[in-house]
Scaffold this motif. Sequence first.
Motif, PDB file in Angstrom:
ATOM      1  N   GLU A  88      17.562  -3.086   2.513  1.00 15.76           N
ATOM      2  CA  GLU A  88      17.729  -1.662   2.786  1.00 15.76           C
ATOM      3  C   GLU A  88      18.349  -0.898   1.618  1.00 15.76           C
ATOM      4  O   GLU A  88      18.269   0.330   1.576  1.00 15.76           O
ATOM      5  CB  GLU A  88      18.596  -1.520   4.038  1.00 15.76           C
ATOM      6  CG  GLU A  88      18.221  -0.301   4.853  1.00 15.76           C
ATOM      7  CD  GLU A  88      19.214  -0.050   5.947  1.00 15.76           C
ATOM      8  OE1 GLU A  88      19.683  -1.022   6.552  1.00 15.76           O
ATOM      9  OE2 GLU A  88      19.528   1.121   6.179  1.00 15.76           O
ATOM     10  N   GLU A  89      18.963  -1.618   0.700  1.00 17.48           N
ATOM     11  CA  GLU A  89      19.522  -0.953  -0.483  1.00 17.48           C
ATOM     12  C   GLU A  89      18.428  -0.205  -1.241  1.00 17.48           C
ATOM     13  O   GLU A  89      18.691   0.794  -1.901  1.00 17.48           O
ATOM     14  CB  GLU A  89      20.185  -1.983  -1.401  1.00 17.48           C
ATOM     15  CG  GLU A  89      21.528  -2.436  -0.873  1.00 17.48           C
ATOM     16  CD  GLU A  89      22.228  -3.413  -1.802  1.00 17.48           C
ATOM     17  OE1 GLU A  89      23.445  -3.547  -1.700  1.00 17.48           O
ATOM     18  OE2 GLU A  89      21.552  -4.056  -2.612  1.00 17.48           O
ATOM     19  N   LYS A  93       6.981  -3.761  -2.519  1.00 20.06           N
ATOM     20  CA  LYS A  93       6.682  -4.915  -1.678  1.00 20.06           C
ATOM     21  C   LYS A  93       6.133  -6.035  -2.552  1.00 20.06           C
ATOM     22  O   LYS A  93       5.139  -5.839  -3.251  1.00 20.06           O
ATOM     23  CB  LYS A  93       5.637  -4.526  -0.628  1.00 20.06           C
ATOM     24  CG  LYS A  93       5.964  -5.097   0.712  1.00 20.06           C
ATOM     25  CD  LYS A  93       5.225  -4.443   1.819  1.00 20.06           C
ATOM     26  CE  LYS A  93       5.634  -5.011   3.154  1.00 20.06           C
ATOM     27  NZ  LYS A  93       7.043  -4.911   3.471  1.00 20.06           N
ATOM     28  N   THR A 114       0.854  -1.182   0.000  1.00 20.19           N
ATOM     29  CA  THR A 114       0.000   0.000   0.000  1.00 20.19           C
ATOM     30  C   THR A 114       0.895   1.238   0.000  1.00 20.19           C
ATOM     31  O   THR A 114       2.113   1.125   0.173  1.00 20.19           O
ATOM     32  CB  THR A 114      -0.889   0.033   1.257  1.00 20.19           C
ATOM     33  OG1 THR A 114      -0.031   0.126   2.393  1.00 20.19           O
ATOM     34  CG2 THR A 114      -1.739  -1.205   1.369  1.00 20.19           C
ATOM     35  N   ALA A 115       0.279   2.399  -0.155  1.00 23.11           N
ATOM     36  CA  ALA A 115       1.075   3.631  -0.176  1.00 23.11           C
ATOM     37  C   ALA A 115       1.706   3.910   1.183  1.00 23.11           C
ATOM     38  O   ALA A 115       2.552   4.794   1.313  1.00 23.11           O
ATOM     39  CB  ALA A 115       0.195   4.798  -0.589  1.00 23.11           C
ATOM     40  N   ALA A 116       1.291   3.168   2.213  1.00 19.55           N
ATOM     41  CA  ALA A 116       1.833   3.375   3.549  1.00 19.55           C
ATOM     42  C   ALA A 116       3.075   2.526   3.815  1.00 19.55           C
ATOM     43  O   ALA A 116       3.756   2.734   4.816  1.00 19.55           O
ATOM     44  CB  ALA A 116       0.764   3.035   4.580  1.00 19.55           C
ATOM     45  N   ALA A 135      18.158   3.038   0.401  1.00 17.38           N
ATOM     46  CA  ALA A 135      19.355   3.824   0.078  1.00 17.38           C
ATOM     47  C   ALA A 135      19.279   4.339  -1.352  1.00 17.38           C
ATOM     48  O   ALA A 135      19.766   5.428  -1.657  1.00 17.38           O
ATOM     49  CB  ALA A 135      20.595   2.982   0.267  1.00 17.38           C
ATOM     50  N   ILE A 174       6.829   1.258   3.683  1.00 25.10           N
ATOM     51  CA  ILE A 174       8.088   1.991   3.487  1.00 25.10           C
ATOM     52  C   ILE A 174       8.697   1.638   2.122  1.00 25.10           C
ATOM     53  O   ILE A 174       9.211   2.518   1.420  1.00 25.10           O
ATOM     54  CB  ILE A 174       9.085   1.638   4.621  1.00 25.10           C
ATOM     55  CG1 ILE A 174       8.442   1.766   6.003  1.00 25.10           C
ATOM     56  CG2 ILE A 174      10.360   2.460   4.517  1.00 25.10           C
ATOM     57  CD1 ILE A 174       8.266   3.137   6.540  1.00 25.10           C
TER      58      ILE A 174
END
Lengths: 499, 267
Positions: free
Chosen positions: A444-445, A401, A308-310, A448, A312
């Motif tokens: 996490e890339e 996601k 969703t847009a929420a 980044a 991260i």
Amino acid sequence: MIRNVIYGILLALMSVCLALAQTDAVPQDSAGTAPAAISPPQPVTGLTAKDTPDDHGHSITLKWTLSPDDQGGAHSVRTYEVFRWVPFFMDSMHARQYSVDSLMGLQTLWRRYLPFAKDSIKYFEKSGNAETARRFADTVAYIEKRTSTLRGEIKSLQRGIENDWERAPQAHAQYPNGGEWQMVGQTFAGQGNYVNSGQKDNTASDYLPNGCNFYYRVDAVTADPKIRTSSEIVGPVQATGQWYNVGRTPSLFATGIFVLLVLLFVRAARKGKELYVRPLAGIEAVDEAIGRATEMGKPILYVLGLGTAADIATIASFTVLARVAKRVAEYQTELIVPTYDPIVMSVAQETIKSAYADAGRPDSYREEIVFFVTQNQFAYVSAVNGIMLRQHPATNVYMGKFFAESLILAETGALAGSIQISGTDEIAQIPFFVVACDYTLIGEELYAASAYLGREPVLLGSLKAQDYAKAAVIILAILGAIAVNFGWTEFREIFRVVR
Amino acid sequence: MDFSTFLWTSFAAFLTLAIFSFLYKDNPLYKFAEHLFVGVSAGYFVVILFHNGLSPNLLQRLSDGDWYYLWLNSLRPWYIIPGILGILMFSRFSKKWAWVSRYPMAIYIGIAAGVAIPLEMTNRVLRQMVASMTPINWGNFLGSGYLDIASGYSEVIILTGAVSALVYFFFSTPHRGAIGGIAKYGIWILMLGFGATFGFTVMNRISLFANRIQFLWVNWMKNAFNVKGVNPQADTSYMLAFTVVALIFVGYVVWEIMKKFRKAETA
């Protein structure tokens, strides 16, 4: 003959053994009387009832010292039953709520029944069965008449209930008059605590209001449920909600320190301090892939995933999308963005629109670049697969996601011969992207990447702060492991988030 | 199995085979199944969203108020606020007023980020950090404890693995020298983890495939065609219907092959 003798001896031995076993099984006292009957156990002591800390209320925690007869002796305690004094008022309120629910159910039922009844009137009139048609017509007339008043009745009942709930504290204050003890929970022997949690919604049957005086007692119950001993009664105790959860203090401090680091580095970046970010192969490849698509005259497919847009990851993906869209606008290449979520679609449209404007090509922007497909996972995948095979995009970008569809998408893209760049923070899906895509941003890339591409002080500053936070986590983890191994476990407890 | 059930089960089997035909190449049968799936699921989604989202979370909560007062006389009138924010999203249909829709979107993303940050800090940072502060079972580590020596090493592997994987995700330092070495160990650890996940998930997918094959064989073939006397109701009409569908399938495959040959001849 010998065999019969042996069988006889064995039979005799078995009889002796059985007789001995029966003698062992029924203990008899020295006087030879029947076994002692279960006697009432000793009660639990030290019963306390307190509001459960660090919650939104609607919960009471009880603690007690176990009965001395807990799991021992002929009057062994098997369970503890927790009782709360409940005024009759509560039962009457629940009954009223039940009648409202029933009326609402009846309303729904009638709404569904009416078309059928009306069709039946027509059917029986046509088939000449006037009597049955008349009965149906009577029913329809009654339902229509009642429906018009039913809604008003339900509304007034609901309002009455809502207003009457305000009398709950007064009803509880009448203790011990106008109420009864009701069992609210049970624990096994050996357990000396119980949390009596209820719902905050007053339409629920286990609604436990805040600000009411509650009284509790705990019964020590033997194998025969009738033989039991009640504890002393404790109360009054009230359930209240807290604004601050003490158990989450480590989380507050960690978030505070992290925010402080972000602010410091953002300030430094804004002042023009050069903040180094190591190159990310997947992101370096984006420009190359867009160039390839332009040369081939084929479109670029950008998939934002199922988040969703929420989420991260989806938010990070919007930044990458902005960069891709800007380049696409500059090179006048075609971009296709099929979406799974309507809000994501709206945000993606805004992102691309801004990117086209930044590139000085607002006229090239079309709403159709981003479109909604469906919110069914595999239907979405089959649609995207179809686009890959029919429009043959030169580059597929999967950022966001992803779930079970990751391999299906990436494999189809590889089959279609597209260059593929992917990035997700869903750990279970990264392996599929690694095997089927040319470049993959691991976890996490992806976050980044947005800083690396945007080069905005806010993003660079937060990336730098993340690195410092990671360094702190590494140092603390090592220090904690050493401390725990030397028996200083309190060090670990400083960082433990309780609830 | 009566005839109507047979028809629906056969249709499901046909759709399953149509989707599997994608393994060969994109074709009209796959396209038909794909468009049907997308269309049905999109329509279904609208109904689900209304019944599971809009109705219980908004309409039912305002149902004790009156439309004439815009439900402001409801017992819980504040539910009108998300309702209005939702309505603002429709401003996207107008070019002039499209900017209005940015407000509900900004509120939505802002709230989501506010909820997510403390949760992420708790679950993904602090809880993981505390979990890595585990005492090492030195008895097992030195091989003098239980026979399971690996359990002694596992705590060391978890700690070093977690630390080195974190080092790999350092972006503000070039991966050279000692940092580079640790990061390399970190990526190896990550890849080992990914390999295990890959194998595990592929096993799951195979079970899904097995389920489909089971459907084709048990629910469809056995029941519809009375294999081993499972369905005595099956009669010639079943076989006729199946033959028609099978002929369409075979005809299509033959047509595809012929097309391929013709193409090869022209080339």
